[in-house]
Write a protein that holds these residues in place. Structure first.
Motif, PDB file in Angstrom:
ATOM      1  N   GLY A 248       0.833  -1.194   0.000  1.00  0.00           N
ATOM      2  CA  GLY A 248       0.000   0.000   0.000  1.00  0.00           C
ATOM      3  C   GLY A 248       0.866   1.242   0.000  1.00  0.00           C
ATOM      4  O   GLY A 248       2.092   1.161  -0.133  1.00  0.00           O
ATOM      5  N   GLY A 250       1.792   3.096   2.303  1.00  0.00           N
ATOM      6  CA  GLY A 250       2.514   3.359   3.549  1.00  0.00           C
ATOM      7  C   GLY A 250       1.703   2.843   4.708  1.00  0.00           C
ATOM      8  O   GLY A 250       0.598   2.342   4.529  1.00  0.00           O
ATOM      9  N   CYS A 255      -0.542   3.117  15.904  1.00  0.00           N
ATOM     10  CA  CYS A 255      -0.043   1.905  16.556  1.00  0.00           C
ATOM     11  C   CYS A 255       1.069   1.235  15.767  1.00  0.00           C
ATOM     12  O   CYS A 255       2.213   1.189  16.206  1.00  0.00           O
ATOM     13  CB  CYS A 255      -1.199   0.935  16.734  1.00  0.00           C
ATOM     14  N   ILE A 256       0.686   0.715  14.587  1.00  0.00           N
ATOM     15  CA  ILE A 256       1.635  -0.109  13.843  1.00  0.00           C
ATOM     16  C   ILE A 256       2.840   0.701  13.372  1.00  0.00           C
ATOM     17  O   ILE A 256       3.958   0.197  13.315  1.00  0.00           O
ATOM     18  CB  ILE A 256       0.899  -0.811  12.687  1.00  0.00           C
ATOM     19  N   TYR A 314      -5.784   7.311   7.680  1.00  0.00           N
ATOM     20  CA  TYR A 314      -4.708   6.316   7.625  1.00  0.00           C
ATOM     21  C   TYR A 314      -5.174   4.987   7.070  1.00  0.00           C
ATOM     22  O   TYR A 314      -4.347   4.154   6.686  1.00  0.00           O
ATOM     23  CB  TYR A 314      -4.012   6.167   8.980  1.00  0.00           C
TER      24      TYR A 314
HETATM   25  N1  SAJ Z   1      -1.969  -1.763   5.916  1.00  0.00           N
HETATM   26  C1  SAJ Z   1      -1.311  -2.107   4.742  1.00  0.00           C
HETATM   27  N2  SAJ Z   1      -1.453  -3.386   4.260  1.00  0.00           N
HETATM   28  C2  SAJ Z   1      -2.213  -4.303   4.900  1.00  0.00           C
HETATM   29  C3  SAJ Z   1      -2.870  -3.945   6.092  1.00  0.00           C
HETATM   30  C4  SAJ Z   1      -2.720  -2.674   6.589  1.00  0.00           C
HETATM   31  O1  SAJ Z   1      -0.610  -1.299   4.108  1.00  0.00           O
HETATM   32  O2  SAJ Z   1      -2.303  -5.419   4.377  1.00  0.00           O
HETATM   33  C5  SAJ Z   1      -1.839  -0.396   6.462  1.00  0.00           C
HETATM   34  C6  SAJ Z   1      -3.177   0.324   6.628  1.00  0.00           C
HETATM   35  O3  SAJ Z   1      -3.605   0.915   5.437  1.00  0.00           O
HETATM   36  C7  SAJ Z   1      -2.848   1.338   7.712  1.00  0.00           C
HETATM   37  C8  SAJ Z   1      -1.844   0.595   8.581  1.00  0.00           C
HETATM   38  O4  SAJ Z   1      -1.357  -0.464   7.791  1.00  0.00           O
HETATM   39  O5  SAJ Z   1      -2.240   2.494   7.192  1.00  0.00           O
HETATM   40  C9  SAJ Z   1      -2.378   0.050   9.896  1.00  0.00           C
HETATM   41  O6  SAJ Z   1      -3.705  -0.410   9.753  1.00  0.00           O
HETATM   42  P1  SAJ Z   1      -4.292  -1.738  10.404  1.00  0.00           P
HETATM   43  O7  SAJ Z   1      -5.702  -1.816   9.986  1.00  0.00           O
HETATM   44  O8  SAJ Z   1      -3.447  -2.898  10.097  1.00  0.00           O
HETATM   45  O9  SAJ Z   1      -4.124  -1.532  11.983  1.00  0.00           O
HETATM   46  P2  SAJ Z   1      -4.565  -0.384  13.042  1.00  0.00           P
HETATM   47  O10 SAJ Z   1      -3.374   0.518  13.229  1.00  0.00           O
HETATM   48  O11 SAJ Z   1      -5.856   0.237  12.706  1.00  0.00           O
HETATM   49  O12 SAJ Z   1      -4.784  -1.266  14.375  1.00  0.00           O
HETATM   50  C10 SAJ Z   1      -3.719  -2.024  14.891  1.00  0.00           C
HETATM   51  C11 SAJ Z   1      -4.171  -3.450  15.174  1.00  0.00           C
HETATM   52  N3  SAJ Z   1      -3.021  -4.297  15.444  1.00  0.00           N
HETATM   53  C12 SAJ Z   1      -2.843  -5.470  14.807  1.00  0.00           C
HETATM   54  O13 SAJ Z   1      -3.545  -5.890  13.943  1.00  0.00           O
HETATM   55  C13 SAJ Z   1      -1.649  -6.259  15.283  1.00  0.00           C
HETATM   56  C14 SAJ Z   1      -5.138  -3.466  16.348  1.00  0.00           C
HETATM   57  O14 SAJ Z   1      -5.452  -4.788  16.703  1.00  0.00           O
HETATM   58  C15 SAJ Z   1      -4.522  -2.753  17.549  1.00  0.00           C
HETATM   59  O15 SAJ Z   1      -5.455  -2.633  18.591  1.00  0.00           O
HETATM   60  C16 SAJ Z   1      -4.107  -1.365  17.149  1.00  0.00           C
HETATM   61  O16 SAJ Z   1      -3.193  -1.436  16.057  1.00  0.00           O
HETATM   62  C17 SAJ Z   1      -3.444  -0.711  18.360  1.00  0.00           C
HETATM   63  O17 SAJ Z   1      -4.080   0.143  19.008  1.00  0.00           O
HETATM   64  O18 SAJ Z   1      -2.328  -1.095  18.686  1.00  0.00           O
END
Ligand code: SAJ
Length: 406
Positions: A248, A250, A255-256, A314
């Protein structure tokens, strides 16, 4: 009765969930405006199912206030900002919550920290402050770390169904808190020590960051040699033990994109893959810019003001813009090309960047090249409106012929 401190993205749904399951809850936040809004019957952010939950909690007598109350259990869900430059966590809000709690709590109260903290924070910062106040840990007050795991967009469902970790100094205290969360949590609840709970939380988010970085690196490799990264990941994932995430523009969110830096900061020299992954994910917004630049050259386009970025949040279908790839891209722009890009996001009503649009059709009318940065349902449902435009699709959702991919 429990007192939940911090009524933001995590604290509010958690407070509502407890109240809806017949736990007596007082929600405390130092922001009076936010407390007034909740008391007037309005929720403070958009989230699937939150309105219904709010009504149930209110009918069960949840209270919102700016004051700390005397209760046996506190749950702290305040933000833990981090310093962009030294990548270290700033525990000031957690610390001030704990200090305020100590002013009012009865002897033997349990303080549960839900906020994500870098591993070791409770030993390094919280225990010394508690001791300095003359409180004996384990007797006058008990500390617990119960990090949240819910994902914005699916919070209510995940609150109920995810498993949880409870880090405590004693099994007896861990069990009390386990029993409390069992009011609504149907997942497994694991009891461990506090340092393990802190580390596990950060490890979970780091695992995901590394997996996304792998997908992003594959995207760059495939682009350089004209291969279809999406098809390759799709097929590889048919293997029963392979599960590669999606490339994607970024990685954003609070969190992540943040937690892995805690490990890099605390274990320099040891956290190598973790650091490389962070760098790859952080490089993606600029990589998208490079793609825009090349596509413009390809198409003989010169006017950057005819380029539009779709999406500022995001990720899809949330209104949260923290650390978003689009914001990262705009920040890095001056290094590459002159500013002037147009930006639109249906979830972002406030004016937060230059040339921001609030109407999809108006935005589309004024650009020739559309960069899909976020896969909101709005664009998925209206993808036909992009016909005739030059499209760079960083989310792989558009199959209009001629669409450029990451
Ligand atoms: N993203 C990608 N490719 C993917 C998946 C996500 O580029 O295949 C990007 C998204 O577009 C976004 C970022 O990663 O910019 C993070 O999004 P996400 O949906 O993966 O996660 P968050 O930040 O909304 O929530 C995460 C979760 N952690 C995990 O899945 C390990 C959630 O369970 C936590 O509660 C949260 O962080 C937190 O508060 O720590």
């Amino acid at each position: 009765m429990i007192n939940i401190i911090g009524l933001g993205y995590i604290g509010l749904p958690t407070a509502l969930m407890f109240a809806a399951h017949n736990v007596k809850v007082i929600g405390t936040d130092y922001n009076k405006e936010l407390v007034d809004m909740l008391n007037s019957g309005k929720t403070t952010f958009e989230e699937e199912g939150i309105e219904e939950l709010f009504r149930e909690a209110v009918s069960n007598g949840i209270e919102f206030t700016t004051e700390y109350k005397s209760t046996d259990v506190y749950i702290v869900a305040v933000p833990t900002p981090y310093d962009k430059f030294n990548k270290k966590i700033d525990p000031k809000y957690v610390l001030s919550a704990v200090i305020n709690i100590m002013e009012v709590c009865p002897k033997g109260a349990i303080v549960v920290i839900e906020s994500t903290v870098s591993p070791g924070t409770i030993d390094k910062f919280i225990r010394p402050i508690v001791n300095a106040k003359g409180f004996e840990i384990g007797k006058d007050i008990n500390l617990v770390h119960a990090p949240e795991r819910i994902i914005p967009g699916n919070m209510i469902h995940e609150l109920k169904h995810n498993s949880r970790t409870i880090g405590a100094d004693s099994v007896a205290v861990g069990n009390k808190i386990k029993k409390l969360y069992s009011a609504f949590c149907q997942g497994d609840i694991v009891i461990t020590d506090i340092r393990t709970a802190e580390m596990t939380k950060v490890v979970e988010n780091t695992y995901r960051d590394i997996n996304i970085a792998f997908a992003n690196e594959l995207a760059k490799i495939c682009r350089s040699d004209n291969m279809d990264v999406y098809e390759i990941i799709r097929i590889a994932n048919m293997h029963p033990r392979v599960n590669i995430l999606q490339p994607g523009p970024g990685v954003g969110g609070h969190c992540i994109s943040v937690d892995p830096w805690f490990l890099v900061g605390d274990y320099p020299g040891l956290a190598n893959i973790i650091l490389a992954a962070r760098k790859i994910n952080d490089s993606m917004p600029e990589y998208v810019l490079e793609r825009v630049h090349n596509i413009m050259k390809d198409k003989g386009m010169h006017d950057l003001t005819r380029v539009g970025l779709y999406g500022l949040t995001y990720k899809e279908n949330v209104d949260d813009v923290r650390e978003s790839p689009t914001l990262q891209l705009l920040e890095s722009m001056e290094k590459h090309i002159a500013p002037g890009l147009k930006v639109y996001d249906p979830f972002v009503k406030r004016e937060i960047v230059m040339n921001q649009y609030h109407d999809f059709d108006k935005f589309l009318n004024e650009v020739d090249l559309v960069v899909i940065m976020v896969a909101h349902d709005e664009i998925r449902k209206n993808i036909d409106k992009l016909k005739g435009k030059i499209i760079l699709d960083t989310k792989n959702i558009c199959n209009i012929e001629g669409t450029y991919k990451l």
